[in-house]
Every structure is written in C-alpha cells, then in structure tokens.
Design a protein around this motif. Structure first.
Motif, PDB file in Angstrom:
ATOM      1  N   VAL A 148       0.856  -1.197   0.000  1.00 32.09           N
ATOM      2  CA  VAL A 148       0.000   0.000   0.000  1.00 32.09           C
ATOM      3  C   VAL A 148       0.887   1.241   0.000  1.00 32.09           C
ATOM      4  N   SER A 149       1.932   1.215   0.811  1.00 32.00           N
ATOM      5  CA  SER A 149       2.827   2.370   0.883  1.00 32.00           C
ATOM      6  C   SER A 149       3.534   2.599  -0.447  1.00 32.00           C
ATOM      7  N   ILE A 150       3.968   1.510  -1.075  1.00 29.61           N
ATOM      8  CA  ILE A 150       4.666   1.611  -2.365  1.00 29.61           C
ATOM      9  C   ILE A 150       3.754   2.284  -3.400  1.00 29.61           C
ATOM     10  N   GLU A 151       2.516   1.832  -3.449  1.00 30.30           N
ATOM     11  CA  GLU A 151       1.609   2.355  -4.484  1.00 30.30           C
ATOM     12  C   GLU A 151       1.254   3.814  -4.207  1.00 30.30           C
ATOM     13  N   GLU A 152       0.983   4.105  -2.927  1.00 31.52           N
ATOM     14  CA  GLU A 152       0.659   5.475  -2.527  1.00 31.52           C
ATOM     15  C   GLU A 152       1.774   6.438  -2.967  1.00 31.52           C
ATOM     16  N   GLN A 153       2.998   6.061  -2.650  1.00 39.19           N
ATOM     17  CA  GLN A 153       4.116   6.971  -2.910  1.00 39.19           C
ATOM     18  C   GLN A 153       4.522   6.997  -4.375  1.00 39.19           C
ATOM     19  N   SER A 154       4.426   5.854  -5.048  1.00 39.01           N
ATOM     20  CA  SER A 154       4.811   5.838  -6.468  1.00 39.01           C
ATOM     21  C   SER A 154       3.904   6.765  -7.266  1.00 39.01           C
ATOM     22  N   ASP A 155       2.607   6.663  -7.029  1.00 36.59           N
ATOM     23  CA  ASP A 155       1.674   7.511  -7.775  1.00 36.59           C
ATOM     24  C   ASP A 155       1.883   8.981  -7.430  1.00 36.59           C
ATOM     25  N   TRP A 156       2.103   9.228  -6.144  1.00 40.30           N
ATOM     26  CA  TRP A 156       2.309  10.610  -5.707  1.00 40.30           C
ATOM     27  C   TRP A 156       3.561  11.200  -6.367  1.00 40.30           C
ATOM     28  N   LEU A 157       4.633  10.414  -6.378  1.00 44.22           N
ATOM     29  CA  LEU A 157       5.885  10.898  -6.977  1.00 44.22           C
ATOM     30  C   LEU A 157       5.738  11.115  -8.482  1.00 44.22           C
ATOM     31  N   ALA A 158       5.086  10.148  -9.153  1.00 47.33           N
ATOM     32  CA  ALA A 158       4.910  10.288 -10.608  1.00 47.33           C
ATOM     33  C   ALA A 158       4.072  11.537 -10.909  1.00 47.33           C
ATOM     34  N   ASN A 159       3.043  11.773 -10.110  1.00 50.84           N
ATOM     35  CA  ASN A 159       2.218  12.973 -10.321  1.00 50.84           C
ATOM     36  C   ASN A 159       3.019  14.241 -10.052  1.00 50.84           C
TER      37      ASN A 159
ATOM     38  N   PHE B 227       8.374  21.570  -0.085  1.00 45.57           N
ATOM     39  CA  PHE B 227       9.374  21.411  -1.145  1.00 45.57           C
ATOM     40  C   PHE B 227       9.479  22.771  -1.838  1.00 45.57           C
ATOM     41  N   GLU B 228      10.676  23.154  -2.202  1.00 45.93           N
ATOM     42  CA  GLU B 228      10.828  24.375  -3.010  1.00 45.93           C
ATOM     43  C   GLU B 228      10.885  23.967  -4.467  1.00 45.93           C
ATOM     44  N   LEU B 229      10.037  24.581  -5.285  1.00 42.66           N
ATOM     45  CA  LEU B 229      10.054  24.284  -6.721  1.00 42.66           C
ATOM     46  C   LEU B 229      10.737  25.467  -7.401  1.00 42.66           C
ATOM     47  N   ARG B 230      11.806  25.202  -8.100  1.00 45.61           N
ATOM     48  CA  ARG B 230      12.562  26.316  -8.703  1.00 45.61           C
ATOM     49  C   ARG B 230      12.616  26.165 -10.218  1.00 45.61           C
ATOM     50  N   ASP B 231      12.418  27.270 -10.901  1.00 47.82           N
ATOM     51  CA  ASP B 231      12.478  27.183 -12.357  1.00 47.82           C
ATOM     52  C   ASP B 231      13.911  27.267 -12.861  1.00 47.82           C
ATOM     53  N   LYS B 232      14.827  27.650 -11.956  1.00 45.26           N
ATOM     54  CA  LYS B 232      16.261  27.617 -12.277  1.00 45.26           C
ATOM     55  C   LYS B 232      16.941  26.925 -11.103  1.00 45.26           C
ATOM     56  N   PRO B 233      18.026  26.224 -11.369  1.00 44.00           N
ATOM     57  CA  PRO B 233      18.750  25.650 -10.234  1.00 44.00           C
ATOM     58  C   PRO B 233      19.125  26.739  -9.243  1.00 44.00           C
ATOM     59  N   LEU B 234      19.139  26.425  -7.985  1.00 48.80           N
ATOM     60  CA  LEU B 234      19.431  27.398  -6.939  1.00 48.80           C
ATOM     61  C   LEU B 234      20.747  28.120  -7.214  1.00 48.80           C
ATOM     62  N   SER B 235      21.714  27.389  -7.733  1.00 48.56           N
ATOM     63  CA  SER B 235      23.042  27.982  -7.957  1.00 48.56           C
ATOM     64  C   SER B 235      22.980  29.101  -8.997  1.00 48.56           C
ATOM     65  N   LEU B 236      21.960  29.094  -9.864  1.00 49.65           N
ATOM     66  CA  LEU B 236      21.866  30.134 -10.890  1.00 49.65           C
ATOM     67  C   LEU B 236      20.912  31.248 -10.492  1.00 49.65           C
ATOM     68  N   ASN B 237      20.305  31.093  -9.323  1.00 51.11           N
ATOM     69  CA  ASN B 237      19.317  32.067  -8.880  1.00 51.11           C
ATOM     70  C   ASN B 237      19.930  33.274  -8.194  1.00 51.11           C
TER      71      ASN B 237
ATOM     72  N   VAL C  32       5.645  19.122 -11.968  1.00 50.90           N
ATOM     73  CA  VAL C  32       6.747  20.095 -12.029  1.00 50.90           C
ATOM     74  C   VAL C  32       7.292  20.213 -13.452  1.00 50.90           C
ATOM     75  N   ASP C  33       7.226  19.131 -14.195  1.00 55.69           N
ATOM     76  CA  ASP C  33       7.660  19.189 -15.598  1.00 55.69           C
ATOM     77  C   ASP C  33       6.782  20.145 -16.387  1.00 55.69           C
ATOM     78  N   ARG C  34       5.483  20.037 -16.148  1.00 54.97           N
ATOM     79  CA  ARG C  34       4.557  20.926 -16.866  1.00 54.97           C
ATOM     80  C   ARG C  34       4.796  22.388 -16.524  1.00 54.97           C
ATOM     81  N   LEU C  35       5.221  22.626 -15.276  1.00 52.30           N
ATOM     82  CA  LEU C  35       5.477  24.016 -14.850  1.00 52.30           C
ATOM     83  C   LEU C  35       6.845  24.511 -15.309  1.00 52.30           C
ATOM     84  N   GLY C  36       7.642  23.595 -15.848  1.00 54.46           N
ATOM     85  CA  GLY C  36       9.006  23.978 -16.247  1.00 54.46           C
ATOM     86  C   GLY C  36       9.946  24.085 -15.064  1.00 54.46           C
ATOM     87  N   VAL C  37       9.593  23.416 -13.984  1.00 55.30           N
ATOM     88  CA  VAL C  37      10.437  23.461 -12.788  1.00 55.30           C
ATOM     89  C   VAL C  37      11.688  22.610 -13.003  1.00 55.30           C
ATOM     90  N   LYS C  38      12.820  23.150 -12.594  1.00 56.11           N
ATOM     91  CA  LYS C  38      14.077  22.425 -12.782  1.00 56.11           C
ATOM     92  C   LYS C  38      14.500  21.677 -11.520  1.00 56.11           C
TER      93      LYS C  38
END
Ligand code: NAP
Length: 566
Positions: A440-451, A531-541, A456-462
């Motif tokens: 149950v834990s595996i499925e819960e987390q796998s789906d959550w992570l994939a989503n 979680f911090e979602l960044r559109d540029k890596p922190l090092s470039l911010n 974040v991909d759709r948002l262009g988050v790096k």
C-alpha cells in the motif's frame, strides 16, 4: 558540463523490487523516459534473494499485490492465503512481462555513486558495470530490508561447512536432508524456516538471542469460491486496506482492552488468534498504545505459545517476556514453536550461553561444542538506511547523504531531504514503510511521486528540494507520533538497535497509511508544501547555496525526542 558519454533520461530508479517496478510503471504512464538499475540478475528485490525454505509473505496475498490494474487483479490467481516466495516471484515476473517493463531495466548494475550537478540540475549516476546516466530525477527504491547483516565471530573463516545467509539464499538447491543444521536468529526468517528444515534435517539447532512473539498464520489454500468472492468485491477490499491504519484492512477495535471483562477479552483474543495474523495487534485500539492493555495481549500470546511447547525448560526459554507485544516486529508463523517438540530440534539460548567462536566443524558456546554441516545466518538486516547509504550519494556542494544523515535520517514525508534536490526515496525512513502493508505504501508513494514529477515538468520546474524547515517539522511529527506508542520501549530495527553504533532514532512513521495519504495529498494540494520548486537551479538564482547539513539532529532514544528536535 554534460558528459557526452552519459545516457540522458528523465528518471533513474534504483531497484527492481516491488517498489522500483511500481514506480517504473507509474512514470511510464506519464510518458517519462525511465531507466531502472538493479544490482541483481533479475527482478524481485528481497523476494529474489530471500528464497529460504518456508519463505512466504505474512500479509495476505490479495492485499500484498498491486492494485493499479483491475485486469491484473482479476486474472492473477493466488493459491494460498499467504503466498510462498516462489509464487510471489512468479507474480512479479508476470507483472513485468504483462506491462512490458523488462526493457527498461538494466541488471547486474549497482549504483555506486550519484552526484548532483548543481549548475545543470542533473544527477550523474555511476554504476558498477561502468554505465553512467545523466538524469533529472533519481528515485531510490532500494528496500528497507535489503542489506543483510553479516555478524562477525572469531574463527568464522575456519568453519569448513556450508555457510548461508537467509537473505542471500543460494539459487541452486540446498540439500539439508539428514544434515546437521544451525539457524542463528529467530526473527520472521528464522521462525519461518525452522519447521520446514526440521522436517528433513538430521538435527536442527536454533540459536536464539531474543524470544519473539508470533501469531499463527492460519494459512490455507484459496478455494475457487473464495477467489470468486474476493474478486467480486476487490475494490471494496482495497478501499478497506487503504483506509486502515496499517494498510492490511484491519480496523482497530473501538474498545480499550481494559474496559472489557477478562472473560470477554479472552473470547475476543481467541477468535482473533485463529484468523487475524497481524490484525491481532489491533483487536483493541490501545494494544500498541498502553502498556497495561498490551500486557493483556502479551499474556494471552505467552499462554498460547506455552500451551504448544511440551518441554517445560523450553517453554521458559521460548516464551517472550522482555518487551511489549509488537513493540518489535512480531512474526506470523506456521508451526514454529511446535517444531521444538521434535526430538531432532534443539534450542541454543544465546543469552545463557553466547557463541564463543566458530570452529572448523561448527560453533562453540560455553555450554557445548556444536557440529554442523550447514550454518544459516537469519540475523536480519541493516534496516531502513542500510541500502540507502551504501552507494555514495553526493548532493549540493558534494554534501554526502551519509554525512547529512550521520545522526539519523531526516526527511520531509520520508520522501526527500534538503541539500539533495530531485532525489526521492520510495518507502523510505520517515514514511509508514515497515509499519504498514508495504505494498500500500509503495503504491501510494509511487503515484504521488509520478504525479509530482509530471506536475513540475509541466510548470518547467528544474529543481524540487525539501526545505530544512519542512524536514525539521516532519521529524518532530514522526517522533511525536512514535511517543504515542509503545514502539520506543523496545530495542528494535525500528529504532536502529539492530546494528551496533547506528544512530538510535525511530525511523518509520507510525501515523498510519490513511493519515499519511492525507498528508501527501495536502502537500500536493498546497503546491507541494515543504518542497521548493525552482524554475532555475538554486546555484543560478543568485541566492546563497545551501551549505549542507546544518540541522539539529533527530532525536536519540536517550533524550526526549521532542525536545531535541529544534
Ligand atoms: P530480524 O527480524 O531482524 O531477526 C534477526 C534475528 O537474528 C533476531 O532474532 C536477532 O536477535 C538475531 N540476531 C541478529 N544478530 C545476531 C547475532 N549477532 N547473534 C545472534 N543472533 C542475532 O530479521 P529477519 O528474521 O530476517 O526478518 C526481518 C524482517 O523481514 C521481518 O521483521 C519482516 O519485516 C521481514 N520479513 C517478512 C517476511 C514476510 O513474510 N513478509 C518474512 C521474513 C521476513 P535479536 O532479536 O536479539 O536482535
């Protein structure tokens, strides 16, 4: 600069056990390019390696299986209430072929080093077979019980017989017929193999350090009628599992064990004893919360165990007495205690007579010189963190995960840790993991992570990175929940006691899979809070780059957990 010899993928998943395969499937559904790397020759994780006699799941087969495909659920036929290891491995292979997963997996390919390239926001992954991958996301699906312990004893190298680790059981058949066999360890593995090996061995000696509680499996073949009945209502069964604290489908009793009469309690325990397996621990809601309530269950079990052991001197040694029931992982057995009624089975009590040394012919204790053809180590694992800390994982500014977790694992929701952007752990420390039906834990987390990755991909988050504030709060919450229970009253692999020198921190989340799922959902709904979602890596911010592990450590058992968490 990107190393052109590296293959580029969206996600590298480490491990092709139940967790890694489920994550692979979920990510493929999102259209991601995924590479799974697996150190072994085949799929299955712990179920590939733990092929010892009697190995079977102690969660019911219908619940210890994937729920993501109704077709899969309906077509697969389990033969027993608790499936054996070979049957589980057949199921895993069936899933792999049915969903065409094998082509995404590279075998005999162990993760040796992963480094985060701060500028490119990519993980550089280096493997034992020389392959290298460049990936945006790295998911560790390495299991919680996958690094076996190998105790060292004086003279071990002198032993001339066959030495076997239960968690690395040989692929070729082990012939123990008419042999003198030793099993060291009486956790679930030792308890499962004892009655099976006893049937054929000339002599079996079980070396016990800590007597363990166990509840009978009440295993049985599954009839066609039962199969039809379960499959007609499979969704409801799943819903029940997802909404139960442990993911096993058992709802805790509504009453306290202390508010009913001893006669009523005895009746209720008796019924649970014959059918519930792990569900026994939830017969009353406070068995794991209140020592007095626990005593009633522990006493019932002690009497049950004693009642099937014929020899009084063995009864005194095998009956567990030194910890609360289920404060350490109990077992679900099929005839373990009864095996000691056989003339060819002997108990060697290590508390009374510790092992002094191994000899060419066997094991010497201060009570006896034992001679063995085969010695089996069923001594367990470096749990939770063993496999996560084996490879070198270097996050931002080359901070190593080992260094970051030197005082114990620190995570947000058990999924990520600050300083390690785009690195996620499946069923890791800080998640319900080993306190749940891990499927149950595996499925819960796998789906959550994939989503999350898709989002974040759709948002262009790096870069996705846990904040230090969030992980501090989560560690405090994990500790607070553990304090509500009896888990901290025993030494166990839940709290790092299984390996000398390991940080003594409580690692699984005891808040239950339903509560945990709500927290996961809340986190996602609030834009992946913590979680911090960044559109540029922190090092470039142009911001200061996190210097690494500045965290106050997680709690130790010697100090009040809640007060040491800042
Ligand atoms: P375990 O529960 O950690 O038990 C290890 C045993 O070895 C304990 O009795 C331990 O004694 C003993 N031991 C460890 N080091 C020793 C040493 N140096 N000398 C003597 N004895 C030593 O390991 P396990 O039995 O492999 O089971 C681990 C977990 O795997 C289970 O709790 C369960 O979660 C999982 N498992 C699941 C299934 C299943 O059906 N799903 C089946 C098997 C295992 P102490 O208790 O004194 O440390």
């Amino acid at each position: 600069m990107i190393d052109m010899t590296m293959d580029n993928v969206d996600v590298v998943v480490v491990g092709a056990g139940f967790g890694g395969l489920r994550a692979l499937h979920a990510l493929r559904q999102q259209g991601k390019k995924v590479q799974v790397i697996e150190a072994s020759n085949d799929v299955g994780g712990v179920w590939y390696h733990n092929g010892y006699p009697g190995a079977r799941c102690d969660v019911e087969s219908y619940d210890y299986s994937y729920s993501f495909s109704e077709e899969l659920e309906q077509e697969w036929v389990w033969s027993e209430r608790y499936a054996t290891q070979p049957e589980i491995l057949r199921y895993i292979n069936h899933v792999v072929e049915r969903f065409d997963l094998r082509k995404h997996i590279r075998f005999q390919c162990a993760l040796e080093r992963a480094e985060y390239d701060t500028k490119a926001a990519l993980w550089r992954v280096h493997c034992s077979d020389g392959t290298q991958w460049s990936t945006r996301f790295l998911i560790m699906a390495v299991g919680q019980l996958s690094t076996p312990k190998s105790p060292s004893y004086p003279g071990l190298d002198k032993y001339s017989g066959q030495l076997i680790y239960s968690a690395q059981w040989p692929k070729e058949p082990v012939d123990y017929t008419n042999k003198r066999v030793a099993i060291i360890g009486t956790g679930s593995s030792g308890m499962q193999m004892t009655p099976i090996i006893a049937q054929k061995a000339a002599h079996l000696t079980v070396f016990q350090r800590t007597p363990n509680y166990s509840v009978p499996a009440s295993n049985a073949p599954i009839s066609a009628e039962e199969d039809r009945r379960v499959k007609a209502n499979y969704r409801q069964r799943r819903e029940q599992a997802w909404n139960s604290p442990t993911g096993l489908g058992f709802k805790p009793g509504k009453q306290s064990a202390l508010e009913v009469s001893p006669e009523e309690r005895a009746q209720v325990y008796e019924a649970a004893w014959h059918r519930l397996g792990f569900g026994f621990a939830l017969t009353y809601f406070d068995i794991l919360l209140n020592k007095k309530a626990n005593d009633t269950a522990a006493e019932f079990i002690r009497n049950k165990i004693a009642s099937v052991i014929e020899k009084p001197e063995l009864r005194a040694k095998l009956v567990p007495y030194d910890h609360a029931f289920a404060a350490r992982r109990p077992s679900v057995d099929s005839g373990y205690f009864q095996a000691f009624n056989r003339e060819n089975v002997e108990l060697a009590d290590l508390r009374e007579s510790p092992i002094l040394e191994f000899t060419a012919e066997g094991i010497r204790t201060n009570a006896k010189d034992h001679k063995f053809d085969i010695i089996i180590f069923a001594t367990g694992f470096d749990a939770f963190t063993g496999s996560l800390l084996k490879p070198e994982i270097l996050g931002r500014n080359a901070l190593s995960l080992k260094e970051k977790w030197a005082a114990g694992p620190v995570t947000q929701l058990g999924i990520g840790t600050s300083g390690f952007p785009n690195l996620f752990v499946l069923v890791g420390p800080g998640s319900p993991s080993l306190l749940s039906n891990v499927m149950v834990s595996i499925e819960e987390q796998s789906d959550w992570l994939a989503n999350m990755i898709d989002h974040v991909d759709r948002l262009g988050v790096k870069e996705v990175e846990v904040t230090e504030e969030a992980e501090r709060a989560w560690v405090a919450h994990v500790n607070a929940r553990a304090h509500e229970t009896l888990y901290l009253t025993a030494n166990s692999y839940y709290n790092g006691a299984e390996v000398a020198g390991k940080p003594r921190v409580f690692m699984p989340y005891s808040g239950g899979v339903r509560g945990y799922r709500r927290l996961l959902n809340k986190c996602a709904t609030n834009g992946y809070e913590g979680f911090e979602l960044r559109d540029k890596p922190l090092s470039l911010n142009g911001q200061a780059v996190n210097e690494g592990a500045k965290l106050t450590s997680v709690g130790t058992l010697d100090s009040p957990l809640s007060s040491v968490v800042a």
